[in-house]
Design a protein around this motif. Sequence first.
Motif, PDB file in Angstrom:
ATOM      1  N   PHE A  66      31.955  58.612  36.628  1.00  0.00           N
ATOM      2  CA  PHE A  66      32.558  57.546  37.428  1.00  0.00           C
ATOM      3  C   PHE A  66      31.792  56.250  37.193  1.00  0.00           C
ATOM      4  O   PHE A  66      30.574  56.257  36.999  1.00  0.00           O
ATOM      5  N   THR A  67      32.517  55.146  37.238  1.00  0.00           N
ATOM      6  CA  THR A  67      31.902  53.832  37.108  1.00  0.00           C
ATOM      7  C   THR A  67      32.460  52.905  38.173  1.00  0.00           C
ATOM      8  O   THR A  67      33.682  52.746  38.277  1.00  0.00           O
ATOM      9  N   ILE A  68      31.567  52.296  38.941  1.00  0.00           N
ATOM     10  CA  ILE A  68      31.978  51.316  39.939  1.00  0.00           C
ATOM     11  C   ILE A  68      31.814  49.926  39.358  1.00  0.00           C
ATOM     12  O   ILE A  68      30.856  49.652  38.626  1.00  0.00           O
ATOM     13  N   SER A  69      32.756  49.052  39.655  1.00  0.00           N
ATOM     14  CA  SER A  69      32.657  47.668  39.197  1.00  0.00           C
ATOM     15  C   SER A  69      33.310  46.777  40.243  1.00  0.00           C
ATOM     16  O   SER A  69      33.960  47.265  41.178  1.00  0.00           O
ATOM     17  N   ARG A  70      33.139  45.494  40.068  1.00  0.00           N
ATOM     18  CA  ARG A  70      33.637  44.590  41.091  1.00  0.00           C
ATOM     19  C   ARG A  70      34.062  43.272  40.476  1.00  0.00           C
ATOM     20  O   ARG A  70      33.442  42.787  39.523  1.00  0.00           O
ATOM     21  N   ASP A  71      35.108  42.719  41.010  1.00  0.00           N
ATOM     22  CA  ASP A  71      35.505  41.342  40.723  1.00  0.00           C
ATOM     23  C   ASP A  71      34.952  40.511  41.867  1.00  0.00           C
ATOM     24  O   ASP A  71      35.503  40.508  42.977  1.00  0.00           O
ATOM     25  N   ALA A  73      34.763  37.358  42.394  1.00  0.00           N
ATOM     26  CA  ALA A  73      35.556  36.213  42.840  1.00  0.00           C
ATOM     27  C   ALA A  73      36.656  36.637  43.813  1.00  0.00           C
ATOM     28  O   ALA A  73      37.062  35.873  44.682  1.00  0.00           O
ATOM     29  N   LYS A  74      37.145  37.858  43.653  1.00  0.00           N
ATOM     30  CA  LYS A  74      38.263  38.317  44.465  1.00  0.00           C
ATOM     31  C   LYS A  74      37.859  39.366  45.494  1.00  0.00           C
ATOM     32  O   LYS A  74      38.716  39.918  46.185  1.00  0.00           O
ATOM     33  N   ASN A  75      36.565  39.646  45.613  1.00  0.00           N
ATOM     34  CA  ASN A  75      36.090  40.687  46.535  1.00  0.00           C
ATOM     35  C   ASN A  75      36.890  41.970  46.372  1.00  0.00           C
ATOM     36  O   ASN A  75      37.374  42.560  47.342  1.00  0.00           O
ATOM     37  N   THR A  76      37.040  42.361  45.146  1.00  0.00           N
ATOM     38  CA  THR A  76      37.746  43.592  44.811  1.00  0.00           C
ATOM     39  C   THR A  76      36.768  44.533  44.134  1.00  0.00           C
ATOM     40  O   THR A  76      36.001  44.126  43.265  1.00  0.00           O
ATOM     41  N   VAL A  77      36.819  45.788  44.529  1.00  0.00           N
ATOM     42  CA  VAL A  77      35.947  46.793  43.934  1.00  0.00           C
ATOM     43  C   VAL A  77      36.807  47.868  43.282  1.00  0.00           C
ATOM     44  O   VAL A  77      37.894  48.190  43.784  1.00  0.00           O
ATOM     45  N   PHE A  78      36.331  48.372  42.162  1.00  0.00           N
ATOM     46  CA  PHE A  78      37.062  49.369  41.390  1.00  0.00           C
ATOM     47  C   PHE A  78      36.216  50.631  41.225  1.00  0.00           C
ATOM     48  O   PHE A  78      34.979  50.570  41.230  1.00  0.00           O
ATOM     49  N   LEU A  79      36.871  51.738  41.054  1.00  0.00           N
ATOM     50  CA  LEU A  79      36.190  52.985  40.720  1.00  0.00           C
ATOM     51  C   LEU A  79      36.961  53.648  39.587  1.00  0.00           C
ATOM     52  O   LEU A  79      38.080  54.127  39.792  1.00  0.00           O
ATOM     53  N   GLN A  80      36.370  53.616  38.410  1.00  0.00           N
ATOM     54  CA  GLN A  80      36.963  54.295  37.263  1.00  0.00           C
ATOM     55  C   GLN A  80      36.449  55.717  37.255  1.00  0.00           C
ATOM     56  O   GLN A  80      35.237  55.940  37.182  1.00  0.00           O
ATOM     57  N   MET A  81      37.369  56.661  37.344  1.00  0.00           N
ATOM     58  CA  MET A  81      37.002  58.073  37.427  1.00  0.00           C
ATOM     59  C   MET A  81      37.515  58.786  36.179  1.00  0.00           C
ATOM     60  O   MET A  81      38.718  58.870  35.967  1.00  0.00           O
ATOM     61  N   ASN A  82      36.585  59.265  35.374  1.00  0.00           N
ATOM     62  CA  ASN A  82      36.928  59.988  34.147  1.00  0.00           C
ATOM     63  C   ASN A  82      36.488  61.439  34.251  1.00  0.00           C
ATOM     64  O   ASN A  82      35.642  61.793  35.076  1.00  0.00           O
ATOM     65  N   ARG A  83      37.035  62.254  33.409  1.00  0.00           N
ATOM     66  CA  ARG A  83      36.701  63.693  33.359  1.00  0.00           C
ATOM     67  C   ARG A  83      36.714  64.283  34.765  1.00  0.00           C
ATOM     68  O   ARG A  83      35.748  64.938  35.182  1.00  0.00           O
ATOM     69  N   LEU A  84      37.808  64.060  35.440  1.00  0.00           N
ATOM     70  CA  LEU A  84      37.917  64.521  36.816  1.00  0.00           C
ATOM     71  C   LEU A  84      37.905  66.040  36.907  1.00  0.00           C
ATOM     72  O   LEU A  84      38.394  66.733  35.997  1.00  0.00           O
ATOM     73  N   LYS A  85      37.353  66.528  37.993  1.00  0.00           N
ATOM     74  CA  LYS A  85      37.228  67.952  38.255  1.00  0.00           C
ATOM     75  C   LYS A  85      37.948  68.292  39.555  1.00  0.00           C
ATOM     76  O   LYS A  85      38.075  67.433  40.426  1.00  0.00           O
TER      77      LYS A  85
END
Length: 119
Positions: A66-71, A73-85
């Motif tokens: 998983f990778t967390i990231s954020r924009d 400027a827009k107060n937006t947060v993302f969670l990229q979830m790979n190889r899910l179990k």
Amino acid sequence: VQLQASGGGLVQAGGSLRLSCAASETIFKVNAMGWYRQAPGKQREMVARLTEGRNTVYTDSVKGRFTISRDYAKNTVFLQMNRLKPEDTAVYYCKLEGFQDPWNAMDLWGKGTQVTVSS
């Protein structure tokens, strides 16, 4: 102020999903944004957290997947979830820690989004 999360769904094991969460209004100061999850019969746990200083923390079970990231400027947060179990199946919640004005701290939770991983 509300947090609006999206991106959950049903995916097969090994697949990927990307969650996003945006604040509905401008926040005076954001200290951190993060993602938490709660599986049936279990307590809510922190999945990933990103501070204003760009420090990241992950729970051990998602490190490297998983990778967390954020924009910022827009107060937006993302969670990229790979190889899910299948054990990643849970309701995922976003959280914002900050100040709504110079005097009032707040912890703001979004409504959860369901992630279901089939085996």
